[in-house]
Design an enzyme around this catalytic site. Structure first.
Site, PDB file in Angstrom:
ATOM      1  N   SER A 153      54.356  60.610  41.058  1.00 43.77           N
ATOM      2  CA  SER A 153      54.582  60.601  42.500  1.00 43.77           C
ATOM      3  C   SER A 153      56.068  60.812  42.788  1.00 43.77           C
ATOM      4  CB  SER A 153      54.134  59.270  43.096  1.00 43.77           C
ATOM      5  OG  SER A 153      55.083  58.274  42.760  1.00 43.77           O
ATOM      6  N   LYS A 154      56.402  60.840  44.067  1.00 48.25           N
ATOM      7  CA  LYS A 154      57.796  61.007  44.502  1.00 48.25           C
ATOM      8  C   LYS A 154      58.710  59.946  43.874  1.00 48.25           C
ATOM      9  CE  LYS A 154      58.137  64.039  48.183  1.00 48.25           C
ATOM     10  NZ  LYS A 154      57.142  64.136  49.220  1.00 48.25           N
ATOM     11  N   ARG A 155      58.134  58.774  43.662  1.00 48.27           N
ATOM     12  CA  ARG A 155      58.876  57.671  43.051  1.00 48.27           C
ATOM     13  C   ARG A 155      59.509  58.077  41.724  1.00 48.27           C
ATOM     14  NH1 ARG A 155      56.162  53.803  40.485  1.00 48.27           N
ATOM     15  NH2 ARG A 155      54.261  54.951  40.969  1.00 48.27           N
ATOM     16  N   HIS A 156      58.867  58.999  41.026  1.00 44.38           N
ATOM     17  CA  HIS A 156      59.379  59.436  39.722  1.00 44.38           C
ATOM     18  C   HIS A 156      60.347  60.609  39.854  1.00 44.38           C
ATOM     19  CE1 HIS A 156      55.317  57.698  38.743  1.00 44.38           C
ATOM     20  NE2 HIS A 156      56.126  56.941  38.054  1.00 44.38           N
ATOM     21  N   GLY A 157      60.699  60.928  41.090  1.00 46.63           N
ATOM     22  CA  GLY A 157      61.612  62.048  41.300  1.00 46.63           C
ATOM     23  C   GLY A 157      60.883  63.370  41.393  1.00 46.63           C
TER      24      GLY A 157
END
Ligand code: GLU
Length: 467
Positions: free
Chosen positions: A242-246
């Site tokens: 997800s976006k959380r992982h960049g």
């Protein structure tokens, strides 16, 4: 002829995980001298995003994996009559049937199933009903394919091997919706056949749909393509990417200053490996080396640090190449840095910048100059007096230079050291701080070349005033 296709739904900017599918389809086709085609799967009108198709095309072009039918690719929404005809063919041959069950009836069934702890499924009410199409109102029926009872369907996947499915766990799938649009299952089988697709390469999430597709091929009497389902991509914490992982869209990376060659290299390693230690690849190397047998079954891990290090390396490589060209001063134009100087380019070329944006931000900061405390000018083994001597002499030596290049500046500063019985720290350190305003930075010589003579002398002057 080998033929693959990328079949995205235009639901927004294509995500990096989705574009990896396109890359593997492209590489598989190219490695075998085959064709790579694009098809737009836009039958889900609720998820349709305006401009989505343009973003898909732009992403592929930016990465250099342009489909062979780029000027003339099919849109499923323009082929509704074709799917409808095929759906009714299956009704006629007895492999599909018309279903008029209302939403309310299906909801009641599902509620009942939930109470009994069973998964929701269609109870088959209309399986044996005979409808006369003339009596049915448009929009009041769907077409469902018949699932055989208790049959084992084996998907022979090029990556996962043989995967078995039991049809008694599968529903009678809707293949034509009440609005006349096909569902994914019908459209994908019709189109892959019409386009002559030999290999369907797609994400793991579609594996469970494949037995349904294999049945449809059988019902139509068509030869099925071969299938390869790519491993899922997880974040380093082993959770869904997800976006959380960049992770972001391919074009999102472009805006951040990642090079297409870095994204390609990185994406290739998300699931594929050359079976040796190599990690650096260009697209044309990948086109030669890609083998579907070397795609892993296990999930791929998306590691932004790895992307950053690949990108940093590709930026260094690119700078070496553009140094010999005429438009090097425009290198960071899109990131708001005009008229890049050769010395500035060299600073970026030393490496350490993960993205072009990071490099541009550094150049902007360097040009603007940073404020610093006067004490920072004094090296820890030095004192104010020696620092001042170093700076004053450095200023006059540098002022006399006719050529403003690395060696000349380096020699000038070394002369200041020897001629005044100073240490390197009395000269190089304060000049460096005067130019960068920072505790840590590139060497004073590199900074001086990057800033130019006038600005360098101005900043050294400023440092003398500060002390
Ligand atoms: N339209 C599907 C998607 O958006 C394509 C699945 C397939 O390749 O069959 O991923």
């Amino acid at each position: 002829m080998i033929r693959t296709r990328y079949a995205p739904s235009p639901t927004g900017d294509p995500h990096i995980g989705n574009i990896r599918t396109a890359l593997f389809e492209y590489l598989f086709a190219r490695s075998q001298g085959g064709e790579f085609l694009l098809r737009i799967e836009d039958t889900d009108r609720e998820r349709f995003v305006e401009g989505g198709v343009e973003r898909i095309v732009e992403s592929l072009k930016w990465l250099g994996i342009t489909p062979d039918n780029i000027g003339n690719f099919p849109y499923q929404s323009e082929r509704l009559e074709v799917y409808k005809k095929h759906a009714f063919d299956l009704v006629r041959s007895g492999y599909a049937y018309i279903c008029t069950c209302s939403k309310e009836k299906l909801a009641a069934d599902h509620e009942h199933q939930a109470k009994e702890g069973k998964p929701p499924r269609y109870e088959g009410h209309c399986r044996t009903s005979e409808f006369n199409l003339k009596d049915l109102k448009e929009g009041c029926y769907v077409i469902r394919m018949k699932m055989p009872e208790n049959r084992k369907i084996i998907v022979s996947d090029l990556i996962k091997g043989k995967v078995e499915f039991d049809t008694s766990l599968l529903d009678d799938q809707i293949i034509l919706k009440s609005d006349g649009f096909p569902t994914y299952h019908l459209a994908v089988v019709v189109d892959d056949t019409e386009m002559g697709i030999t290999h369907v390469i797609r994400g793991d999430e579609w594996l469970s749909s494949t037995p349904k597709h294999l049945l449809l091929y059988e019902y139509f009497g068509w030869e099925s393509p071969q299938f390869a389902h790519l491993p899922v991509i997880l974040g380093p914490d082993k959770k869904k990417l997800s976006k959380r992982h960049g992770a972001t869209s391919a074009l999102g990376y472009k805006d951040l200053g990642y090079l297409p060659e870095a994204i390609i290299n990185f994406m290739a390693l998300l699931g594929w490996n050359p079976k040796d230690e190599r990690e650096e690849f260009t697209l044309s190397e990948l086109e030669k080396e890609f083998k579907i047998e070397n795609v892993n079954k296990a999930p791929a891990v998306f590691d932004i640090e790895k992307l950053n290090s690949i990108n940093a390396q590709k930026i260094k490589d690119q700078i070496l190449k553009i140094k010999t060209t005429d438009n090097k001063s425009k290198y960071l134009d899109t990131f708001g840095v005009d008229g890049l100087r050769e010395g500035e380019l060299d600073l970026i070329g030393r490496g350490g910048y993960n993205t072009l944006k990071e490099a541009a931000d550094y150049i902007k900061k360097l040009r603007a100059g940073s404020d610093y405390a006067p004490e920072m000018l004094i090296f820890r083994k030095s004192d104010k007096e020696r620092t001042l001597t170093g700076l004053q002499n450095a200023r006059s030596k540098m002022q006399q230079l006719n050529k403003w290049e690395n060696d000349e500046i380096q020699n000038a500063l070394l002369q200041v050291v020897t001629e005044n019985q100073l240490s390197n720290g009395d000269v190089f350190w304060p000049v460096r701080v005067a130019l960068s305003g920072e505790e840590k930075s590139p060497s004073p010589v590199e900074l001086a070349v990057a800033l130019g003579k006038e600005e360098t002398l101005k900043r050294v002057e400023g440092a003398i005033d500060k002390l």
